[in-house]
Design an enzyme around this catalytic site. Structure first.
Site, PDB file in Angstrom:
ATOM      1  N   SER A 108       1.057  -1.151   0.081  1.00  0.00           N
ATOM      2  CA  SER A 108      -0.164  -0.011  -0.256  1.00  0.00           C
ATOM      3  C   SER A 108       1.078   1.266   0.023  1.00  0.00           C
ATOM      4  O   SER A 108       0.343   2.326  -0.571  1.00  0.00           O
ATOM      5  CB  SER A 108      -0.776  -0.105   1.341  1.00  0.00           C
ATOM      6  OG  SER A 108      -1.470  -1.132   1.456  1.00  0.00           O
ATOM      7  N   ASN A 155      -3.971   5.748  -1.483  1.00  0.00           N
ATOM      8  CA  ASN A 155      -3.469   5.909  -0.110  1.00  0.00           C
ATOM      9  C   ASN A 155      -2.782   7.127   0.304  1.00  0.00           C
ATOM     10  O   ASN A 155      -3.158   7.475   1.562  1.00  0.00           O
ATOM     11  CB  ASN A 155      -2.559   4.719   0.242  1.00  0.00           C
ATOM     12  CG  ASN A 155      -3.386   3.601   0.876  1.00  0.00           C
ATOM     13  OD1 ASN A 155      -4.412   3.723   1.679  1.00  0.00           O
ATOM     14  ND2 ASN A 155      -3.044   2.408  -0.028  1.00  0.00           N
ATOM     15  N   GLU A 182      -3.963   0.142  -8.878  1.00  0.00           N
ATOM     16  CA  GLU A 182      -2.645   1.009  -9.172  1.00  0.00           C
ATOM     17  C   GLU A 182      -1.534   0.066  -9.848  1.00  0.00           C
ATOM     18  O   GLU A 182      -1.017  -0.881  -9.004  1.00  0.00           O
ATOM     19  CB  GLU A 182      -2.467   1.817  -8.106  1.00  0.00           C
ATOM     20  CG  GLU A 182      -3.375   2.880  -7.755  1.00  0.00           C
ATOM     21  CD  GLU A 182      -3.096   3.428  -6.490  1.00  0.00           C
ATOM     22  OE1 GLU A 182      -3.372   4.635  -6.196  1.00  0.00           O
ATOM     23  OE2 GLU A 182      -2.460   2.695  -5.380  1.00  0.00           O
ATOM     24  N   HIS A 199      -1.187  -2.760  -7.166  1.00  0.00           N
ATOM     25  CA  HIS A 199      -2.104  -2.658  -5.986  1.00  0.00           C
ATOM     26  C   HIS A 199      -3.440  -2.526  -6.273  1.00  0.00           C
ATOM     27  O   HIS A 199      -4.321  -1.720  -6.525  1.00  0.00           O
ATOM     28  CB  HIS A 199      -1.761  -1.012  -5.447  1.00  0.00           C
ATOM     29  CG  HIS A 199      -2.026  -0.847  -4.175  1.00  0.00           C
ATOM     30  ND1 HIS A 199      -2.560   0.585  -3.898  1.00  0.00           N
ATOM     31  CD2 HIS A 199      -2.507  -1.509  -2.970  1.00  0.00           C
ATOM     32  CE1 HIS A 199      -3.035   0.467  -2.532  1.00  0.00           C
ATOM     33  NE2 HIS A 199      -3.164  -0.693  -2.031  1.00  0.00           N
TER      34      HIS A 199
HETATM   35  N1  LIG Z   1      -6.038  -4.835   4.073  1.00  0.00           N
HETATM   36  C1  LIG Z   1      -6.017  -3.992   3.037  1.00  0.00           C
HETATM   37  O1  LIG Z   1      -7.148  -3.301   2.709  1.00  0.00           O
HETATM   38  C2  LIG Z   1      -5.012  -3.589   1.991  1.00  0.00           C
HETATM   39  C3  LIG Z   1      -5.247  -3.030   0.528  1.00  0.00           C
HETATM   40  C4  LIG Z   1      -4.468  -3.098  -0.271  1.00  0.00           C
HETATM   41  C5  LIG Z   1      -3.185  -3.374   0.038  1.00  0.00           C
HETATM   42  N2  LIG Z   1      -2.855  -3.981   1.150  1.00  0.00           N
HETATM   43  C6  LIG Z   1      -1.562  -4.228   1.461  1.00  0.00           C
HETATM   44  O2  LIG Z   1      -1.500  -5.993   1.095  1.00  0.00           O
HETATM   45  C7  LIG Z   1      -0.539  -6.441   1.729  1.00  0.00           C
HETATM   46  C8  LIG Z   1      -1.102  -7.573   2.691  1.00  0.00           C
HETATM   47  O3  LIG Z   1      -2.011  -7.005   3.458  1.00  0.00           O
HETATM   48  P1  LIG Z   1      -3.265  -7.751   4.142  1.00  0.00           P
HETATM   49  O4  LIG Z   1      -4.381  -6.853   4.712  1.00  0.00           O
HETATM   50  O5  LIG Z   1      -3.874  -8.920   3.325  1.00  0.00           O
HETATM   51  O6  LIG Z   1      -2.465  -8.482   5.496  1.00  0.00           O
HETATM   52  P2  LIG Z   1      -2.916  -9.778   6.401  1.00  0.00           P
HETATM   53  O7  LIG Z   1      -2.346  -9.443   7.613  1.00  0.00           O
HETATM   54  O8  LIG Z   1      -4.583  -9.977   6.419  1.00  0.00           O
HETATM   55  O9  LIG Z   1      -2.272 -11.028   5.745  1.00  0.00           O
HETATM   56  C9  LIG Z   1      -0.850 -11.191   5.524  1.00  0.00           C
HETATM   57  C10 LIG Z   1      -0.565 -12.686   5.451  1.00  0.00           C
HETATM   58  O10 LIG Z   1       0.673 -12.936   5.130  1.00  0.00           O
HETATM   59  C11 LIG Z   1       1.214 -14.176   5.968  1.00  0.00           C
HETATM   60  N3  LIG Z   1       2.551 -14.014   5.842  1.00  0.00           N
HETATM   61  C12 LIG Z   1       3.260 -13.361   7.054  1.00  0.00           C
HETATM   62  N4  LIG Z   1       4.543 -13.614   6.676  1.00  0.00           N
HETATM   63  C13 LIG Z   1       4.741 -14.268   5.576  1.00  0.00           C
HETATM   64  C14 LIG Z   1       5.876 -14.737   4.987  1.00  0.00           C
HETATM   65  N5  LIG Z   1       6.952 -14.455   5.382  1.00  0.00           N
HETATM   66  N6  LIG Z   1       5.563 -15.422   3.812  1.00  0.00           N
HETATM   67  C15 LIG Z   1       4.217 -15.469   3.380  1.00  0.00           C
HETATM   68  N7  LIG Z   1       3.185 -15.277   3.935  1.00  0.00           N
HETATM   69  C16 LIG Z   1       3.446 -14.439   5.118  1.00  0.00           C
HETATM   70  C17 LIG Z   1       0.265 -14.034   7.060  1.00  0.00           C
HETATM   71  O11 LIG Z   1       0.350 -15.392   7.580  1.00  0.00           O
HETATM   72  C18 LIG Z   1      -1.208 -13.514   6.374  1.00  0.00           C
HETATM   73  O12 LIG Z   1      -1.701 -14.483   5.923  1.00  0.00           O
HETATM   74  C19 LIG Z   1       0.330  -5.462   2.654  1.00  0.00           C
HETATM   75  O13 LIG Z   1       1.281  -4.959   2.133  1.00  0.00           O
HETATM   76  C20 LIG Z   1      -0.974  -4.389   2.673  1.00  0.00           C
HETATM   77  O14 LIG Z   1      -0.475  -3.120   2.773  1.00  0.00           O
HETATM   78  C21 LIG Z   1      -3.684  -4.158   2.185  1.00  0.00           C
END
Ligand SMILES: NC(=O)c1ccc[n+]([C@@H]2O[C@H](COP(=O)([O-])OP(=O)(O)OC[C@H]3O[C@@H](n4cnc5c(N)ncnc54)[C@H](O)[C@@H]3O)[C@@H](O)[C@H]2O)c1
Length: 285
Positions: free
Chosen positions: A120, A191, A153, A141
């Site tokens: 993000s 963002n 994005e 993104h």
């Molecule tokens: N949540 C949102 O609304 C949103 C929106 C757009 C982008 N993002 C981005 O997406 C990414 C993930 O966010 P999220 O909300 O899905 O997070 P989340 O916490 O829901 O999920 C993250 C996952 O990654 C796994 N993980 C942790 N370490 C790991 C590793 N070394 N190898 C593989 N898997 C691993 C965890 O077990 C978990 O299942 C981040 O970079 C975030 O900034 C999030």
């Protein structure tokens, strides 16, 4: 020619699972990785039940659901990504974790494979700083929920090749998204624009001008926003949102208009992270 046929997704949390659902619903084979079997199995069951709900709502047919389920593969073995033409990383917003994953992927995948990150707010240029072929690394993104939100994005790091960007733009259209190409700047477009939406809401709440519930209701009823700032933080994950705010603030060298609010950190410390923990600013029991 459709060069992207199989997609690997690293991380099966909120975004990873949503992206995988999007891929299989659009007829692409997708392999989903997470660090342990329990997590990845839970995500698979979650995707399957979402597909079943779409059938109940008559949004997809039973045959489409069955095909989507067949196209979905889950694993704790990253080497299963070796025949993917596109890998999308969706692990927590931490530079070291993302960099380590990209380094591992370079060992496993072909040099032609596009390595994308769903970050993000982190710099694409920095994430790709330790890989040998940063030309094929880009931001891709998606927004939450990924199967529903139309925008994606496509972020060009300083070393990302125009071919990589073009391939992602073409692919985004194939999965029925609206791609927007943007430069590798803190928070990209959405963002960056969204930071005051959360930060000012936290300040208003903390100054006791209005309650969490009132602020959300005003934004929805008067402002016509689909969600209020607190409901949206709960959906995103308060920890993920806080990490994004910290990252954007730091990337702008501490510009005060992006300064995080300590109350958001308190919420993270309490473990009430939003929908994913069944409680955040609101309860989801
Ligand atoms: N949540 C949102 O609304 C949103 C929106 C757009 C982008 N993002 C981005 O997406 C990414 C993930 O966010 P999220 O909300 O899905 O997070 P989340 O916490 O829901 O999920 C993250 C996952 O990654 C796994 N993980 C942790 N370490 C790991 C590793 N070394 N190898 C593989 N898997 C691993 C965890 O077990 C978990 O299942 C981040 O970079 C975030 O900034 C999030």
């Amino acid at each position: 020619m459709d060069l992207i046929k199989k997609i690997g997704v690293v991380g099966s949390g909120t975004m990873g699972a949503g992206i995988v659902q999007l891929m299989v619903q659009n007829g692409y084979a997708a392999v989903m990785f997470d660090i342990d079997q329990v997590t990845v199995d839970k995500a698979k069951v979650g995707i399957e039940s979402k597909l079943e709900r779409l059938v109940e709502k008559k949004k997809i047919s039973t045959a489409e659901m069955n095909l989507a389920k067949e196209l979905l593969e889950s694993t704790t073995d990253l080497t299963r990504f070796k025949d993917c033409q596109l890998v999308i990383e969706a692990v927590p917003e931490k530079l070291e974790i993302k960099r380590s994953i990209f380094q591992q992927l370079e060992e496993i995948c072909s040099v032609e494979t596009i390595l994308a990150t769903n970050t993000s707010s982190l710099s694409i240029t920095e994430i790709s700083g330790t890989v040998q072929h940063p030309n094929r690394v880009a931001g891709f993104h998606f927004f939450n929920p990924a199967p529903v939100m139309p925008l994606v994005e496509v972020v060009q790091g300083l070393k990302t090749s125009p071919e990589t960007i073009e391939s992602l733009v073409q692919f985004a259209m194939k999965i029925n998204k609206n791609p927007v190409v943007c430069k590798d700047t803190p928070g990209f477009i959405v963002n960056r624009v969204a930071r005051p939406f959360y930060n000012e809401a936290l300040r208003i709440m903390n100054d006791q001008v209005a309650s969490v519930d009132q602020i959300d209701r005003i934004m929805k009823k008067a402002g016509n926003f689909k969600m209020g700032p607190f409901e949206l933080q709960d959906l995103i994950g308060i920890d993920i949102n806080f990490a994004t705010t910290k990252s954007v603030h730091a990337s702008f060298y501490g510009e005060s208009r992006f300064r995080p609010h300590y109350y958001q950190e308190r919420m993270v410390q309490s473990g009430n992270l939003g929908r994913k923990t069944k409680g955040g600013f609101f309860s989801y029991e």
